[in-house]
Motif scaffolding. Structure first.
Motif, PDB file in Angstrom:
ATOM      1  N   LEU A 150       0.773  -1.569   0.076  1.00 20.81           N
ATOM      2  CA  LEU A 150      -0.210  -0.037  -0.235  1.00 20.81           C
ATOM      3  C   LEU A 150       0.857   1.400  -0.037  1.00 20.81           C
ATOM      4  CD1 LEU A 150      -3.159  -1.055   2.389  1.00 20.81           C
ATOM      5  CD2 LEU A 150      -2.643  -0.847  -0.099  1.00 20.81           C
ATOM      6  N   TRP A 151       1.746   1.466   0.721  1.00 19.38           N
ATOM      7  CA  TRP A 151       3.024   2.612   0.566  1.00 19.38           C
ATOM      8  C   TRP A 151       3.213   2.947  -0.579  1.00 19.38           C
ATOM      9  CZ3 TRP A 151       7.708   2.513   4.629  1.00 19.38           C
ATOM     10  CH2 TRP A 151       8.010   3.858   4.264  1.00 19.38           C
ATOM     11  N   PRO A 152       4.138   2.565  -0.989  1.00 11.67           N
ATOM     12  CA  PRO A 152       4.415   2.889  -2.508  1.00 11.67           C
ATOM     13  C   PRO A 152       3.382   2.648  -3.742  1.00 11.67           C
ATOM     14  CG  PRO A 152       5.168   0.218  -2.371  1.00 11.67           C
ATOM     15  CD  PRO A 152       4.011   0.665  -1.139  1.00 11.67           C
ATOM     16  N   LEU A 157       0.743   6.739  -7.393  1.00  6.89           N
ATOM     17  CA  LEU A 157      -0.076   7.203  -8.148  1.00  6.89           C
ATOM     18  C   LEU A 157       0.087   8.896  -7.575  1.00  6.89           C
ATOM     19  CD1 LEU A 157      -3.094   6.750  -8.622  1.00  6.89           C
ATOM     20  CD2 LEU A 157      -4.166   6.696  -6.694  1.00  6.89           C
ATOM     21  N   THR A 158       0.666   8.953  -7.006  1.00  9.78           N
ATOM     22  CA  THR A 158       0.591  10.358  -6.718  1.00  9.78           C
ATOM     23  C   THR A 158       1.106  10.904  -8.107  1.00  9.78           C
ATOM     24  OG1 THR A 158       0.727   9.931  -4.368  1.00  9.78           O
ATOM     25  CG2 THR A 158       1.569  12.720  -5.561  1.00  9.78           C
ATOM     26  N   HIS A 159       2.719  10.306  -8.016  1.00  9.90           N
ATOM     27  CA  HIS A 159       3.278  10.966  -9.298  1.00  9.90           C
ATOM     28  C   HIS A 159       3.040  10.347 -10.729  1.00  9.90           C
ATOM     29  CE1 HIS A 159       7.164  10.599 -11.248  1.00  9.90           C
ATOM     30  NE2 HIS A 159       6.912   9.336 -11.922  1.00  9.90           N
ATOM     31  N   THR A 160       1.913   9.375 -10.916  1.00  9.89           N
ATOM     32  CA  THR A 160       1.686   9.650 -12.262  1.00  9.89           C
ATOM     33  C   THR A 160       0.270  10.545 -12.230  1.00  9.89           C
ATOM     34  OG1 THR A 160       1.511   7.228 -12.187  1.00  9.89           O
ATOM     35  CG2 THR A 160       0.211   7.978 -13.314  1.00  9.89           C
ATOM     36  N   VAL A 199      10.013  13.169  -7.352  1.00  9.45           N
ATOM     37  CA  VAL A 199      10.342  11.191  -7.359  1.00  9.45           C
ATOM     38  C   VAL A 199      11.042  11.267  -6.570  1.00  9.45           C
ATOM     39  CG1 VAL A 199      12.237  10.834  -8.862  1.00  9.45           C
ATOM     40  CG2 VAL A 199      10.275  11.471 -10.368  1.00  9.45           C
ATOM     41  N   ASN A 200      11.636  12.582  -6.307  1.00 10.37           N
ATOM     42  CA  ASN A 200      12.552  12.714  -4.417  1.00 10.37           C
ATOM     43  C   ASN A 200      11.760  12.367  -3.763  1.00 10.37           C
ATOM     44  OD1 ASN A 200      15.217  13.139  -5.842  1.00 10.37           O
ATOM     45  ND2 ASN A 200      14.803  15.576  -6.381  1.00 10.37           N
ATOM     46  N   ILE A 201      10.896  13.274  -3.122  1.00 12.55           N
ATOM     47  CA  ILE A 201      10.298  11.996  -2.387  1.00 12.55           C
ATOM     48  C   ILE A 201       9.940  10.949  -1.931  1.00 12.55           C
ATOM     49  CG2 ILE A 201       8.096  13.002  -0.777  1.00 12.55           C
ATOM     50  CD1 ILE A 201       8.332  15.412  -1.627  1.00 12.55           C
ATOM     51  N   VAL A 202       9.119  10.590  -2.955  1.00 10.96           N
ATOM     52  CA  VAL A 202       9.626   9.076  -3.080  1.00 10.96           C
ATOM     53  C   VAL A 202      10.668   8.333  -3.277  1.00 10.96           C
ATOM     54  CG1 VAL A 202       7.858   6.834  -4.944  1.00 10.96           C
ATOM     55  CG2 VAL A 202       6.767   9.291  -4.916  1.00 10.96           C
TER      56      VAL A 202
END
Length: 313
Positions: A150-152, A157-160, A199-202
């Motif tokens: 669930l975490w990734p 989803l936010t990145h996309t 991207v850096n946060i993820v």
């Protein structure tokens, strides 16, 4: 609003690994074989663990999920590449490209956090064996795996979604064999500051932090093992971690080399080669790494083969 109207490209072009028809035919066969080996190898690991009650332990529970993720991850990228090679059409629909970005980011994140969970399991087994059964309960293991999935997903989803808001201004050629976030950001003609920040946060949450957790776990493991007086005891303790360390080295070595090193230090060809390593080669090698170095897995696979031959129906 006008910017959004002209930015909606209908498709991208995946340039792939080669533009030579003869090489593409060879690559089709090579990647098809690798894909089949990956699927079969990981499926056998899952079946072997499921059918052998002796392997119903936290370590093999995590390994089952790792094998499942490897199957899903390769199925996100390789089939489309194979279709492109055999059809000669390298186009991928805009929505399909975003889907690849999402699923690839998601499964990569799951892999990373699963490897960290497996490192924690080995830490508890070696450094705190008296508390292992009390800490690594089925409920805790299920909770850890739920976090891994669930975490990734939230980050991917936010990145996309942020990626879908970019303008591409007709730039549609991606120098890659699948839709990866980094090459897509380079094609965008709108501001990508928020995307780069995301991207850096993820990356920190799903790759860096788990990797640091793995390093801390193994520092503690090595310190504990060095205190064991028996050479046989030390070897036995290290042997339980050998397969996991090998997989961690393959996965993080190529991943960090592509996404977390200065872009000036490597070429597009090096990036692609590294991407092949962690998207195709590593998932294919994982079943062999775990089965060849693990007598319990080898025993379960032999039993599975024996039962299958005795009852082919």
């Amino acid at each position: 609003m006008e910017g959004k109207n002209y930015s909606r490209v209908s498709e991208f072009i995946l340039l792939g690994l080669s533009n030579q028809p003869e090489q593409e035919q060879i690559m089709f066969l090579v990647f098809l074989i690798m894909y089949l080996i990956t699927g079969l190898g990981n499926l056998l690991i899952i079946l072997a663990i499921k059918t052998d009650s002796r392997l119903h332990t936290p370590m093999y529970f995590f390994l089952t999920n790792l094998s499942l993720v490897d199957i899903c991850s390769t199925s996100t990228t390789i089939p489309k590449m194979l279709v492109n090679y055999i059809s000669g059409n390298k186009a991928i629909l805009y929505i399909s490209c975003l889907a690849q970005v999402f699923f690839f980011s998601w499964f990569t994140g799951i892999d990373s956090i699963l490897l960290a969970s497996m490192a924690y399991d080995r830490y508890m087994a070696i450094c705190a064996p008296l508390h292992y059964a009390m800490v690594m309960t089925p409920r805790v293991c299920v909770l850890l795996v739920a976090v891994c999935w669930l975490w990734p997903c939230a980050g991917a989803l936010t990145h996309t979604v942020l990626m879908s808001q970019l303008s591409f201004c007709g730039h549609t050629e991606i120098p890659h064999f699948f839709c990866d976030g980094s090459p897509l950001l380079k094609l965008a003609c709108s501001d990508t500051f928020i995307n780069d920040l995301m991207v850096n946060i993820v990356g920190s949450l799903t790759v860096n932090i788990p990797f640091i957790g793995i390093l801390i776990s193994y520092v503690q493991i090595f310190v504990t093992v060095l205190k064991i007086p028996s050479t046989v005891g030390k070897w036995k303790a290290f042997s339980t971690c050998g397969s996991h360390l090998t997989v961690v080295s393959l996965f993080y070595g190529t991943l960090i080399g592509v996404y977390f090193s200065p872009t000036s230090t490597h070429t597009a060809q090096q990036d692609t080669a590294a991407a092949v390593m962690y998207t195709v080669v590593t998932p294919m090698l994982n079943p062999f790494i775990y089965s060849l170095r693990n007598k319990d897995i080898k025993g379960a696979l032999r039993m599975l083969l024996f039962v299958t031959m005795r009852h082919p129906q």
